[in-house]
Write an enzyme that holds these catalytic residues in place. Structure first.
Site, short mmCIF file in Angstrom:
data_model
loop_
_atom_site.label_atom_id
_atom_site.label_comp_id
_atom_site.label_asym_id
_atom_site.label_seq_id
_atom_site.Cartn_x
_atom_site.Cartn_y
_atom_site.Cartn_z
N CYS A 165 38.70 41.24 51.78
CA CYS A 165 38.93 41.88 50.54
C CYS A 165 37.76 43.02 50.38
O CYS A 165 37.67 44.00 49.42
CB CYS A 165 39.17 41.34 49.51
SG CYS A 165 40.42 40.14 49.65
N HIS A 305 35.14 43.29 40.89
CA HIS A 305 36.33 42.94 41.73
C HIS A 305 37.59 42.26 40.99
O HIS A 305 38.83 42.62 41.38
CB HIS A 305 35.70 41.69 42.65
CG HIS A 305 36.52 41.30 43.80
ND1 HIS A 305 37.23 42.43 44.64
CD2 HIS A 305 37.27 40.31 44.34
CE1 HIS A 305 37.92 41.87 45.62
NE2 HIS A 305 37.90 40.50 45.45
N GLU A 316 32.34 36.36 38.88
CA GLU A 316 31.94 37.33 38.81
C GLU A 316 31.13 37.67 37.33
O GLU A 316 30.00 38.43 37.49
CB GLU A 316 32.77 38.48 39.02
CG GLU A 316 32.23 39.85 39.13
CD GLU A 316 33.27 40.97 39.69
OE1 GLU A 316 33.06 42.04 39.98
OE2 GLU A 316 34.61 40.58 39.71
N LYS A 337 42.41 46.42 39.32
CA LYS A 337 43.54 45.52 39.95
C LYS A 337 44.46 45.07 38.88
O LYS A 337 45.58 44.49 39.04
CB LYS A 337 42.86 44.29 40.49
CG LYS A 337 42.37 44.56 41.62
CD LYS A 337 41.55 43.23 42.19
CE LYS A 337 40.86 43.56 43.71
NZ LYS A 337 39.56 44.13 43.44
N HIS A 342 46.19 43.92 44.05
CA HIS A 342 44.89 43.62 44.86
C HIS A 342 45.48 44.51 46.29
O HIS A 342 46.43 43.75 46.87
CB HIS A 342 44.70 42.28 45.26
CG HIS A 342 43.39 41.92 45.86
ND1 HIS A 342 42.90 42.83 46.42
CD2 HIS A 342 42.57 40.77 45.67
CE1 HIS A 342 41.74 42.23 47.00
NE2 HIS A 342 41.44 41.12 46.47
N PHE A 401 37.48 37.05 51.15
CA PHE A 401 37.73 35.74 51.76
C PHE A 401 36.56 35.27 52.68
O PHE A 401 36.57 36.25 53.67
CB PHE A 401 39.00 35.34 52.30
CG PHE A 401 40.04 35.22 51.26
CD1 PHE A 401 39.82 35.14 49.84
CD2 PHE A 401 41.29 35.18 51.74
CE1 PHE A 401 40.77 34.86 49.02
CE2 PHE A 401 42.49 34.80 50.83
CZ PHE A 401 41.88 34.58 49.48
#
Length: 415
Positions: A165, A305, A316, A337, A342, A401
């Protein structure tokens, strides 16, 4: 780094809430949800039956059928976004040194639809097994960069990044560094993803990463809400034209903003979960601020994010508090998002474009679908409504990831 400055002179997007930059930005500011029932395949057997698909998208308006058949959808999306970015930047390649113009476009997963189709064909075929001669070149991640360079004759640096991502954020950072180092004058950079497939939905369902709010899909993506239950899968692409400042000035290019800082780090913690205290995320934001040569309190906005996952959102927020201390409560944050879902490998580029437009227009898009406050997510999330505010400095965060972290610091352009 030397004194070469890097600016943004062109933008192109293809998203679940807009098939061009103008439509995307309008709907982002207005808080439009891009979620809906999955139409690409029969999702009735899956735990998650919705996603953020492209809307009113006619591929053959952009790419002729004969050419389109040679590509996976993620390459379609990359090329279409690149076409818009090039037109927006008014690049006339016949008048430019194309050995100094490069392409770095990535994808987190690449041609998963092609792989699925070819596997299905193989399992149903006789002897010998049949595979399309385009199987491999349709599937490989680097091919989107290749298609763009071939179409426009661009002979500068050309490759792809893959970091889940954070992919297209890393593509932008690499492009920035190549220009700073003097190895290119113009870079087309970004990412594309087309993972709304049986394997994509099934795989993320198996990880329990997706929201399963099937009866309320429009509000399913709920970053920082206490009742968030996972992310919503999206698709699309985003491309930015990055350009060395004097090169842009010589051709009287419109300059949206300046890329002024970057951060790169690893969580070194877990293959999918973030470091619980947000140490890696804090490291990249601090690095972006340092490389830009500014103070933390000069940052006005963070495009987070913000995936709408229980662990990711909290980590975050902790990272932002660690870097910005009391200023964390004064700056604005928001998650695109909540509207576009996403976009995996395309998220960094599309969200960087949104951040550039935030700085350019002085409008902060909202985080929609916020109903129940989470005490652990107590910062100013710009919830449910856009805010008009001068934004001189902004950061775009993306985390992938494997613990891959990237931050891009974007400043209002000043000559």
């Amino acid at each position: 780094m030397n004194n070469r400055r890097v600016v943004v002179s062109g933008l192109g997007v293809l998203t679940p809430i807009g098939n061009n930059v103008s439509e995307f930005w309008k709907n982002l500011v207005n808080g439009k949800s891009g979620a809906g029932p999955i139409t690409k395949f029969d999702a009735s057997r899956f735990r998650t039956k919705f996603a953020c698909e492209l809307k009113n998208f006619d591929l053959y308006q952009h790419i002729p059928p004969k050419e389109a058949r040679k590509m996976d959808p993620f390459s379609h999306y990359a090329i279409i976004a690149a076409d818009e970015a090039i037109a927006d930047a008014k690049l006339d390649f016949s008048k430019l040194d194309t050995t100094r113009i490069g392409v770095i476009v990535g994808s987190g997963i690449g041609g998963i639809q092609t792989f699925t189709e070819e596997l299905r064909s193989y399992l149903s075929a006789g002897n010998p097994p049949r595979f399309s001669p385009f199987f491999i070149p349709r599937m490989i991640v680097d091919i989107a960069s290749g298609w763009i360079s071939i179409k426009y004759g661009l002979r500068g640096p050309n490759y792809s990044c893959v970091s889940a991502c954070a992919t297209s954020a890393h593509c932008i950072i690499d492009s920035y560094m190549l220009i700073k180092m003097g190895l290119a004058d113009v870079m087309l950079s970004g990412g594309a993803e087309a993972a709304i497939t049986e394997a994509g939905i099934g795989g993320f369902n198996a990880m329990k990463a997706l929201s399963e709010r099937n009866d309320d899909y429009l509000t399913a993506s709920r970053p920082f809400d206490a009742e968030r239950d996972g992310f919503v899968l999206g698709e699309g692409g985003g491309i930015l034209v990055l350009e060395e400042l004097s090169h842009a000035q010589k051709r009287n290019a419109r300059i949206y903003a300046e890329i002024a800082g970057l951060g790169l780090s690893a969580d070194a913690c877990h293959i999918t979960a973030p470091e619980p205290e947000g140490a890696g995320a804090a490291q990249v934001m601090y690095s972006a601020i340092q490389t830009a040569g500014i103070k933390p309190e000069e940052v006005d906005y963070i495009n987070v994010h913000g995936t709408s996952t229980p662990l990711g959102d909290v980590a975050e927020i902790k990272a932002i508090k660690a870097v910005f201390k009391e200023h964390a409560y004064r700056l604005h944050i928001s998650s695109n998002k909540s509207m576009i879902g996403h976009l995996l490998g395309a998220a960094g580029a599309v969200e960087a474009i949104a951040t550039v437009l935030t700085v350019y227009h002085d409008i902060i898009p909202p985080t929609i679908n916020h109903f129940t406050p989470d005490p652990e997510c107590d910062l100013n999330g710009t919830f449910n409504h856009a805010v008009r505010k001068t934004v001189n400095v902004a950061i775009s965060n993306n985390f992938g990831f494997g613990g891959h972290n990237a931050s891009i610091l974007i400043k209002k352009y000043q000559s």
